[in-house]
Enzyme design. Structure first.
Site, short mmCIF file in Angstrom:
data_model
loop_
_atom_site.label_atom_id
_atom_site.label_comp_id
_atom_site.label_asym_id
_atom_site.label_seq_id
_atom_site.Cartn_x
_atom_site.Cartn_y
_atom_site.Cartn_z
N ARG A 122 0.56 -1.21 -0.30
CA ARG A 122 -0.14 -0.06 0.06
C ARG A 122 1.08 1.61 -0.09
NH1 ARG A 122 -2.63 -3.88 2.74
NH2 ARG A 122 -1.89 -3.45 4.39
N GLU A 145 3.30 -6.73 13.33
CA GLU A 145 2.44 -7.20 13.94
C GLU A 145 1.68 -8.57 14.14
OE1 GLU A 145 -1.06 -4.70 13.43
OE2 GLU A 145 -1.52 -4.30 15.62
P1 AMP Z 1 4.63 -2.47 11.26
O1 AMP Z 1 5.81 -3.12 10.81
O2 AMP Z 1 4.27 -3.87 12.70
O3 AMP Z 1 4.13 -1.14 11.93
O4 AMP Z 1 3.44 -2.60 10.44
C1 AMP Z 1 3.48 -1.92 9.20
C2 AMP Z 1 3.29 -2.62 8.25
O5 AMP Z 1 2.13 -3.39 8.01
C3 AMP Z 1 2.60 -1.74 7.42
O6 AMP Z 1 3.25 -1.81 6.06
C4 AMP Z 1 0.58 -1.60 6.61
O7 AMP Z 1 0.14 -1.84 5.75
C5 AMP Z 1 1.24 -3.39 7.70
N1 AMP Z 1 0.02 -3.35 9.05
C6 AMP Z 1 0.08 -3.74 10.40
N2 AMP Z 1 -0.66 -3.61 11.35
C7 AMP Z 1 -2.16 -3.28 10.53
C8 AMP Z 1 -2.91 -3.16 10.37
N3 AMP Z 1 -3.90 -3.01 11.66
N4 AMP Z 1 -4.13 -2.32 9.54
C9 AMP Z 1 -3.91 -2.11 8.18
N5 AMP Z 1 -2.59 -2.79 8.31
C10 AMP Z 1 -1.57 -2.95 9.10
#
Ligand code: AMP
Length: 178
Positions: A64, A101
């Site tokens: 995205r 996550e």
């Molecule tokens: P993080 O590395 O945990 O900050 O996760 C960020 C990446 O995971 C981004 O590329 C987001 O597109 C995706 N992502 C993580 N959590 C979500 C969520 N709750 N909803 C949508 N996309 C998420």
């Protein structure tokens, strides 16, 4: 940003509970992307904090971050650089592995994607735990880019992701508290 723009954006983001795993509330931005006004105000809102910063390269994180990053690059008069999942880029790459996550992943960038010292902005849709963003900062550093900061559409504040990238400027259009 105008109150009405925030309302437009918020109203077009959909929460999908338990996707892709139980316990995760997924922020689905497809209704926002599919709405002509929503897409326009979103790109403007992400780009606007950076207009006077002399941005030369905008990095978008798969997937995205590609959709949002390319029009933000166009709006800022910068080039666009894709940061991709492992094995997708055809030329020589630098890579970083990080925790999500929901899981573990590796991202890569072409070694020649950013000129040394180029003023670089990283774009993604969601800041969650910050693992992806921290890995992106590592890759920009590996190729000698000058990282100005990060632009997100949504910050999930309860996950404290900004602590992983707190040496950089962080701009988020929407903050989700809980
Ligand atoms: P993080 O590395 O945990 O900050 O996760 C960020 C990446 O995971 C981004 O590329 C987001 O597109 C995706 N992502 C993580 N959590 C979500 C969520 N709750 N909803 C949508 N996309 C998420």
């Amino acid at each position: 940003m105008a109150e009405s723009a925030v309302d437009t954006i918020q109203g077009l983001i959909r929460d999908i509970p338990d996707f892709p795993k139980p316990g995760i509330v997924f922020k689905d931005i497809t209704p926002l992307l599919g709405d002509a006004m929503g897409l326009a105000v979103t790109v403007d809102a992400i780009a606007s904090p950076w207009t006077d910063m002399g941005v030369e390269a905008v990095v978008g994180i798969e997937a995205r971050g590609f959709i949002l990053g390319a029009p933000v690059a166009r709006a800022l008069g910068a080039g666009f650089v894709p940061m991709r999942k492992a094995g997708k880029l055809p030329a020589a790459t630098t890579s970083a592995t990080y925790g999500l996550e929901y899981g573990v992943d590796t991202i890569e960038m072409h070694l020649d994607a950013i000129r040394s010292g180029a003023r670089t902005l990283v774009i993604d849709d969601v800041l969650a735990t910050g693992g992806t963003a921290a890995a992106a900062a590592t890759l920009v550093g590996n190729v000698g880019g000058h990282l100005l900061g990060f632009g997100f559409l949504i910050e999930l504040c309860f996950l404290n992701g900004r602590q992983n990238i707190d040496q950089h400027r962080i701009e988020a259009v929407m903050a989700v508290e809980g």
